[in-house]
Scaffold this motif. Structure first.
Motif, short mmCIF file in Angstrom:
data_model
loop_
_atom_site.label_atom_id
_atom_site.label_comp_id
_atom_site.label_asym_id
_atom_site.label_seq_id
_atom_site.Cartn_x
_atom_site.Cartn_y
_atom_site.Cartn_z
N LEU A 146 0.83 -1.20 0.00
CA LEU A 146 0.00 0.00 0.00
C LEU A 146 0.87 1.26 0.00
O LEU A 146 2.10 1.18 0.14
N LEU A 147 0.22 2.40 -0.13
CA LEU A 147 0.91 3.69 -0.13
C LEU A 147 1.15 4.15 1.31
O LEU A 147 0.71 5.22 1.72
N TRP A 148 1.89 3.35 2.06
CA TRP A 148 2.10 3.65 3.47
C TRP A 148 2.99 4.87 3.67
O TRP A 148 2.51 5.95 4.01
N ASP A 149 4.29 4.70 3.50
CA ASP A 149 5.22 5.79 3.75
C ASP A 149 5.03 6.94 2.78
O ASP A 149 5.28 8.10 3.11
N GLN A 150 4.59 6.62 1.56
CA GLN A 150 4.33 7.69 0.59
C GLN A 150 3.28 8.66 1.14
O GLN A 150 3.39 9.87 0.99
N SER A 151 2.24 8.12 1.79
CA SER A 151 1.18 8.97 2.33
C SER A 151 1.69 9.84 3.48
O SER A 151 1.31 11.01 3.60
N ALA A 152 2.54 9.27 4.33
CA ALA A 152 3.10 10.06 5.43
C ALA A 152 3.95 11.20 4.89
O ALA A 152 3.89 12.34 5.39
N ALA A 153 4.72 10.93 3.84
CA ALA A 153 5.54 11.98 3.24
C ALA A 153 4.67 13.04 2.58
O ALA A 153 4.97 14.24 2.66
N ILE A 154 3.60 12.62 1.92
CA ILE A 154 2.67 13.58 1.33
C ILE A 154 2.06 14.46 2.41
O ILE A 154 1.93 15.68 2.25
N PHE A 155 1.68 13.85 3.54
CA PHE A 155 1.13 14.63 4.64
C PHE A 155 2.11 15.71 5.10
O PHE A 155 1.72 16.84 5.41
N LEU A 156 3.39 15.37 5.15
CA LEU A 156 4.39 16.33 5.61
C LEU A 156 4.34 17.62 4.80
O LEU A 156 4.45 18.71 5.36
N VAL A 157 4.19 17.51 3.47
CA VAL A 157 4.22 18.69 2.61
C VAL A 157 2.83 19.15 2.18
O VAL A 157 2.68 20.23 1.63
N HIS A 158 1.81 18.34 2.45
CA HIS A 158 0.48 18.61 1.93
C HIS A 158 -0.57 18.15 2.95
O HIS A 158 -1.42 17.31 2.65
N PRO A 159 -0.53 18.67 4.19
CA PRO A 159 -1.34 18.11 5.27
C PRO A 159 -2.84 18.21 5.08
O PRO A 159 -3.58 17.37 5.61
N LYS A 160 -3.31 19.19 4.33
CA LYS A 160 -4.76 19.36 4.22
C LYS A 160 -5.41 18.36 3.27
O LYS A 160 -6.63 18.39 3.08
N ALA A 161 -4.62 17.47 2.70
CA ALA A 161 -5.19 16.36 1.95
C ALA A 161 -5.58 15.22 2.88
O ALA A 161 -6.04 14.17 2.42
N PHE A 162 -5.46 15.44 4.20
CA PHE A 162 -5.75 14.41 5.19
C PHE A 162 -6.64 14.98 6.29
O PHE A 162 -6.70 16.18 6.50
N ALA A 163 -7.32 14.08 6.99
CA ALA A 163 -8.17 14.47 8.11
C ALA A 163 -8.14 13.36 9.16
O ALA A 163 -7.84 12.20 8.84
N LEU A 164 -8.47 13.70 10.38
CA LEU A 164 -8.55 12.69 11.43
C LEU A 164 -9.57 11.62 11.06
O LEU A 164 -10.65 11.93 10.54
#
Length: 382
Positions: A319-337
């Motif tokens: 899955l896109l595990w670490d890729q998603s964490a890295a995306i969050f670092l630079v693009h946090p508003k693409a994620f939510a609790l």
């Protein structure tokens, strides 16, 4: 552990076309604006990894948007002494330089007594592959030496940084030793996986990064209490394992995000994106890395990450595990609790991708396009 709530915007990468409209309400900026506004060395990033294949696919995308001060290699999917030279080639190139500066790669920690590796029968294969940077190298390079003063070495690399963000996409083996030296200037810790006792989406299942050195994971949870820690995970579906992992709603990588097709250009062929592209698409002969009983199965560079090739080889979940964490670092508003629909009281402990049009398939497509866009930005590093 009490979760952190996003109340401000950190550095935000360029938005892939599919996410532009869907996330416009977030007022997302561009990585070009971020780079122009940020004073030199005011904010730095440390990437703590164990150089699995998803680490390899996550590391480059940070460089186009953030000033990465150093990478630290921790024991996990690979051993730090053996992974360090492979990471160095990916990041800095064979001439020791990737653009305007050389990124320090620090050999981090190992456990005094490691876990029983038989519970991860695929681990030997991945270590063999990643020690050659997934085929980017024709053979493993000589291991680098480890020294017990690695926490101080890491602290020295960020001495001129006003603030430090830490991306933890490996085990906690090194983190628990260097974090006390850095914590006064750390503004956020972005972590792949869920905190211990987060049963909101995968009850009773700790991530590999936690389970591999569980004592360090437990200690890290204590160190992170009250700190700006953000745990990131992607939705997991039982049908997204093995041969069916190519379904449109599965949060997995796909061939097009790397090689390109009619919808996406794929990775560029120069710089760090080009080295990653070559690592993911080469024809390394790797059947000898399989356990003896599996050596009649096909094996190429895609056997570590592309779902159909993984299924044809040793199998497993990709899955896109670490890729998603890295995306969050630079693009946090693409994620939510994340809050489970049937028991919201168990939620709010980790972040997951914001659904586009309430569709997992559209969200996955957007994440893949964003990954390609952000990784290609690493042709020029900050």
């Amino acid at each position: 552990m009490k979760p952190q709530i996003l109340t401000s915007s950190f550095g935000i990468g360029r938005t892939a076309a599919l996410l532009c409209a869907a996330l416009a309400v977030s007022s997302l900026g561009t990585h070009e604006a971020r780079a122009a506004d940020a004073p030199a060395l005011k904010s730095c990033v440390i990437i703590d990894n164990d150089f699995d294949i998803d680490d390899m696919m996550a590391i480059p995308l940070v460089f186009g948007s953030e000033h990465v001060a150093a990478l630290i290699q921790s024991e996990g999917y690979t051993l730090p002494e053996e992974s360090a030279p492979a990471v160095d080639v990916l990041v800095n190139g064979t001439d020791g330089s990737s653009g305007s500066r050389t990124i320090p790669i620090i050999v981090g920690g190992r456990q005094e007594k490691g876990p029983d590796l038989s519970q991860w029968p695929w681990l030997s294969f991945f270590r063999s592959m990643l020690n050659q940077a997934n085929g980017l190298l024709p053979a493993p390079l000589p291991p680098w030496k480890s020294t017990p003063d690695y926490p101080q070495k890491l602290a020295d690399t960020v001495a001129d940084c006003d603030s430090v963000s830490i991306l933890v996409i490996g085990t906690y083996t090194s983190f628990i030793n260097y974090f006390p030296l850095l914590q006064d200037k750390v503004d956020r810790i972005v972590i792949m996986g869920q905190p211990i006792n987060d049963d909101s989406s995968t009850p009773g299942r700790e991530s590999f990064n936690c389970k591999f050195d569980f004592a360090a994971c437990q200690k890290a949870m204590t160190l992170l209490e009250g700190k700006p820690a953000f745990f990131i995970d992607v939705p997991r579906f039982e049908e997204c394992r093995g041969a069916t992992a190519t379904a449109a709603h599965c949060y997995s990588p796909d061939y097009a995000m790397v090689a390109g097709d009619g919808k996406t250009p794929g990775l560029k062929e120069e710089g760090m994106p080009g080295r990653l592209r070559k690592a993911l698409l080469n024809d390394i002969s790797c059947q000898s890395f399989y356990p003896p009983a599996d050596r009649t199965k096909p094996c190429t560079s895609k056997s570590t990450w592309e779902p159909a090739a993984v299924a044809a080889g040793l199998g497993g979940e990709m899955l896109l595990w670490d890729q998603s964490a890295a995306i969050f670092l630079v693009h946090p508003k693409a994620f939510a609790l994340f809050y489970p629909k049937d028991n919201k009281s168990e939620g709010g402990k980790h972040y997951s991708p914001v659904l586009i049009d309430n569709s997992d398939a559209k969200t996955v497509e957007g994440l893949r396009a964003l990954w390609t866009d952000l990784t290609n930005a690493a042709v020029s590093i900050r």
